[in-house]
Design a protein around this motif. Structure first.
Motif, PDB file in Angstrom:
ATOM      1  N   SER A   1      42.289  37.879 -54.783  1.00 51.44           N
ATOM      2  CA  SER A   1      43.530  38.325 -54.163  1.00 51.44           C
ATOM      3  C   SER A   1      43.337  38.313 -52.655  1.00 51.44           C
ATOM      4  N   TRP A   2      44.425  38.097 -51.932  1.00 48.85           N
ATOM      5  CA  TRP A   2      44.296  37.983 -50.477  1.00 48.85           C
ATOM      6  C   TRP A   2      45.608  38.352 -49.797  1.00 48.85           C
ATOM      7  N   GLN A   3      45.513  38.590 -48.514  1.00 49.19           N
ATOM      8  CA  GLN A   3      46.699  38.899 -47.722  1.00 49.19           C
ATOM      9  C   GLN A   3      46.467  38.442 -46.290  1.00 49.19           C
ATOM     10  N   VAL A   4      47.567  38.134 -45.598  1.00 49.22           N
ATOM     11  CA  VAL A   4      47.519  37.787 -44.184  1.00 49.22           C
ATOM     12  C   VAL A   4      48.842  38.206 -43.563  1.00 49.22           C
ATOM     13  N   ALA A   5      48.798  38.695 -42.338  1.00 48.30           N
ATOM     14  CA  ALA A   5      50.016  39.147 -41.661  1.00 48.30           C
ATOM     15  C   ALA A   5      49.822  39.029 -40.157  1.00 48.30           C
TER      16      ALA A   5
ATOM     17  N   ALA B   1      42.117  46.163 -54.615  1.00 54.53           N
ATOM     18  CA  ALA B   1      41.240  46.627 -53.547  1.00 54.53           C
ATOM     19  C   ALA B   1      40.817  45.417 -52.728  1.00 54.53           C
ATOM     20  N   LEU B   2      41.049  45.474 -51.421  1.00 52.92           N
ATOM     21  CA  LEU B   2      40.728  44.358 -50.535  1.00 52.92           C
ATOM     22  C   LEU B   2      39.948  44.857 -49.325  1.00 52.92           C
ATOM     23  N   ALA B   3      38.990  44.072 -48.891  1.00 49.34           N
ATOM     24  CA  ALA B   3      38.345  44.272 -47.601  1.00 49.34           C
ATOM     25  C   ALA B   3      39.164  43.537 -46.549  1.00 49.34           C
TER      26      ALA B   3
ATOM     27  N   GLY C   1      38.168  46.950 -42.242  1.00 46.99           N
ATOM     28  CA  GLY C   1      38.828  48.030 -42.962  1.00 46.99           C
ATOM     29  C   GLY C   1      38.981  47.738 -44.436  1.00 46.99           C
ATOM     30  N   PHE C   2      39.944  48.429 -45.037  1.00 51.17           N
ATOM     31  CA  PHE C   2      40.198  48.288 -46.466  1.00 51.17           C
ATOM     32  C   PHE C   2      41.679  48.476 -46.738  1.00 51.17           C
ATOM     33  N   ASN C   3      42.107  47.972 -47.874  1.00 48.73           N
ATOM     34  CA  ASN C   3      43.468  48.180 -48.352  1.00 48.73           C
ATOM     35  C   ASN C   3      43.399  48.242 -49.879  1.00 48.73           C
ATOM     36  N   THR C   4      43.754  49.381 -50.440  1.00 50.94           N
ATOM     37  CA  THR C   4      43.663  49.559 -51.887  1.00 50.94           C
ATOM     38  C   THR C   4      44.900  50.275 -52.385  1.00 50.94           C
TER      39      THR C   4
END
Length: 617
Positions: free
Chosen positions: A482-486, A523-525, A544-547
């Motif tokens: 899983s991934w994210q970008v902004a 849960a993402l780093a 950081g983190f995003n969970t």
């Protein structure tokens, strides 16, 4: 090859067949006819007059043709009377759609008769009879396919009797890319029109092979009610566009928009493109085709991934381990411990192992080892067949909410009340109305939010250029990341307790897991780059983190998130948030947002907002 014939004017009086003298009023009327405008892909210019979407001078016979439909019509009429000895280079052979239309409108019974053997052989090979609009569902891991894709399949007359869809032709419009641009450069050039766009009519099986990921995406096929004549009319215009370049833009002049233009040529009088003055997102164009009454029937083909997961769903963890082992070593089919399993369970395991092999083979060269494993598994499946796989058809993608979103909210930040006004150009976040979209997918492009506090203080709250999140659950068989970008502008806590508008770019990678049928945990780093006036360096970096938890419940979608950023300069920023959206109707939602922010620079801040979201193209 230039399509402007240097001796065009000379031929008008020295050839045996001269173009007839038509009243100027009649030619002006024809030049303004919507069908002629469609053939030249003209539109009204921003400051008046005409401009053509075609960005290739080879398409026009008149020098002023790109901006003058009348001049192009007169040049075409003269060119049609060129001597037949020109053969396949004759304008009638180059422009069959123009020729047919002008012949019908002006009763041109004395036209020369060039053989046009190349065009006629091409047309006979395609043998157009009917049309299918194909929509491969969105694929977040490919920049060009995040919003889905559309193409047309041109079928022969015997498609139903002989089940010969793979022998049909695919009509596609896409960016022509020379070299290998990375994803960032690809996205930038796609946004700015840095690639030429070309039409291509190729065997459907070749297009499926070229877009190998289509096999791992849901495929929707919308059979259109175009007659054989209408389908043929569209195909003959495609010949005119062979190797003709258009500027390609991801959000408006893209694959879907260009195909709408072809459908307007197939059936004169329908108005499709005018519905998309700013953006043309594939699902919206599918909806426009459906609303225009062009869809006759809809077929659904589940992706290989979805079929694999559906077959593996009734298997427990130990049985799914057998699936993995058999996919690697078919000799285990004869292992005593495998044969000791009940026959119905072995049937499911074998079938899942075969499907896993097929899934892994997409985009890879077939080897003797993988072919041998597939053959052994198929033999075992034939001896002990599983029950037929039953898959429910998901919600139609075009029946999801529309793409542009207007937002009106009211809330409090500590002891200050505010109103918030927002506009998002495209097109879905994690909490939006879910029908027609996968759980855990988010693509937001160009979102603006303005806030008005009770003392009439206005401020830009955020400007998101792009926010993309792909939360795909991991399991025993498939383990996607899983991934994210902004990136954009947003408000954060500042040194004086006020909010600072900062520019940022952030991203993250991690995993997501299915928690029941309608819930995901993730849960993402993460990493972040930020320009903040409160920081000494021009650019500050943070890890950081995003969970959190995402749950689609009976009234809408709930998300709970915890996120943190730990900057190299000592700043620590954390956030807890809750979002619950109520799905009032397909294009209307009500969202409650509550969050608490923490920062080393200021005291914790609480915020609550109720927001109405209207999805409206």
């Amino acid at each position: 090859m230039k399509r402007i014939f240097p001796y065009l004017a000379l031929c008008t009086w020295i050839t045996a067949h001269a173009a007839p003298q038509m009243p100027a009023e009649r030619l002006d009327t024809l030049a303004a006819d919507p069908y002629w405008i469609a053939l030249g892909h003209w539109e009204t210019g921003k400051l008046g007059g005409w401009r053509s979407y075609v960005d290739d001078e080879d398409f026009f016979l008149a020098k002023e043709g790109p901006g003058n439909p009348g001049a192009e019509l007169r040049a075409t009429l003269e060119a049609l009377y060129q001597p037949a000895s020109l053969g396949d280079q004759h304008p009638q052979c180059t422009y069959p759609a123009r020729t047919r239309w002008l012949r019908e409108q002006l009763q041109l019974t004395d036209l020369p008769q060039p053989p046009c053997s190349e065009y006629r052989a091409w047309y006979a090979d395609i043998n157009p009879h009917s049309t299918v609009l194909v929509f491969p569902a969105a694929y977040l891991n490919s920049p060009s396919s995040m919003f889905g894709h559309t193409l047309l399949r041109i079928d022969q007359p015997d498609i139903h009797e002989n089940n010969t869809a793979m022998l049909s032709y695919a009509l596609n419009f896409g960016a022509f890319i020379e070299g290998s641009d990375n994803s960032i450069l690809y996205a930038w050039k796609g946004l700015m029109g840095g690639y030429p766009g070309l039409f291509a009519l190729v065997p459907y099986r070749d297009k499926l092979k070229e877009y190998s990921r289509l096999e791992n995406r849901d495929l929707w096929e919308y059979r259109l009610n175009l007659s054989p004549e209408e389908t043929g009319r569209m195909v003959e215009h495609v010949w005119e566009l062979k190797q003709i370049r258009f500027d390609y833009y991801f959000f408006d002049e893209n694959c879907s928009y260009r195909l709408l233009e072809l459908l307007e040529i197939a059936r004169p009088g329908i108005e499709l493109t005018e519905q998309f003055p700013i953006t043309a997102i594939p699902t919206d164009t599918v909806r426009a085709v459906k609303d225009a009454g062009l869809v006759e029937s809809i077929d659904y083909r589940a992706s290989r991934e979805k079929e694999l997961l559906a077959r593996a769903e009734p298997l427990d963890s130990a049985e799914q381990q057998w699936v993995l082992r058999l996919a690697e070593d078919d000799r285990l089919l004869d292992a005593p411990e495998f044969l000791a399993l009940p026959a119905p369970r072995r049937a499911l395991i074998q079938d899942a192992a075969f499907r896993l092999l097929r899934y892994r083979s997409v985009g890879e060269e077939r080897t003797a080892a993988s072919a041998g494993r597939s053959y052994r598994l198929l033999q075992s499946i034939n001896r002990n067949p599983p029950p037929t796989l039953q898959l429910d058809r998901p919600d139609l993608p075009e029946e999801g909410h529309e793409s542009r979103t207007w937002q009106l909210g009211a809330g409090t930040r500590e002891d200050r009340a505010y109103a918030e006004y927002g506009l998002r150009m495209a097109y879905h976040d994690l909490n939006d109305n879910l029908s027609g979209f996968p759980l855990g997918a988010q693509i937001e492009i160009l979102q603006l939010k303005l806030r008005q506090y009770e003392d009439n203080h206005w401020q830009l709250q955020r400007l998101d250029l792009a926010t993309i999140r792909s939360l795909t659950p991991r399991g025993d068989l498939l383990k996607p990341w899983s991934w994210q970008v902004a990136g954009g502008l947003e408000r954060v806590l500042g040194e004086d307790g006020d909010e600072r508008l900062v520019s940022h770019l952030n991203g993250g990678v991690g995993g997501a897991w299915q928690l029941g049928g309608d819930a995901l945990g993730f849960a993402l780093a993460t990493a972040r780059i930020e320009h903040n006036e409160d920081f000494a360096p021009f650019v500050a970096t943070a890890a950081g983190f995003n969970t959190g938890l995402l749950w689609h419940n009976p009234v809408g979608t709930l998300s709970l998130e915890a996120a943190g950023d730990y900057f190299h300069n000592g700043e620590v920023r954390r956030r807890l948030s809750l979002n619950q959206q109520w799905e009032i109707s397909r294009n209307l939602g009500l969202r409650l947002t509550a969050q608490r922010e923490f920062s080393q620079l200021a005291a914790p801040v609480n915020e609550v907002m109720l927001e109405l979201k209207w999805y409206h193209y």
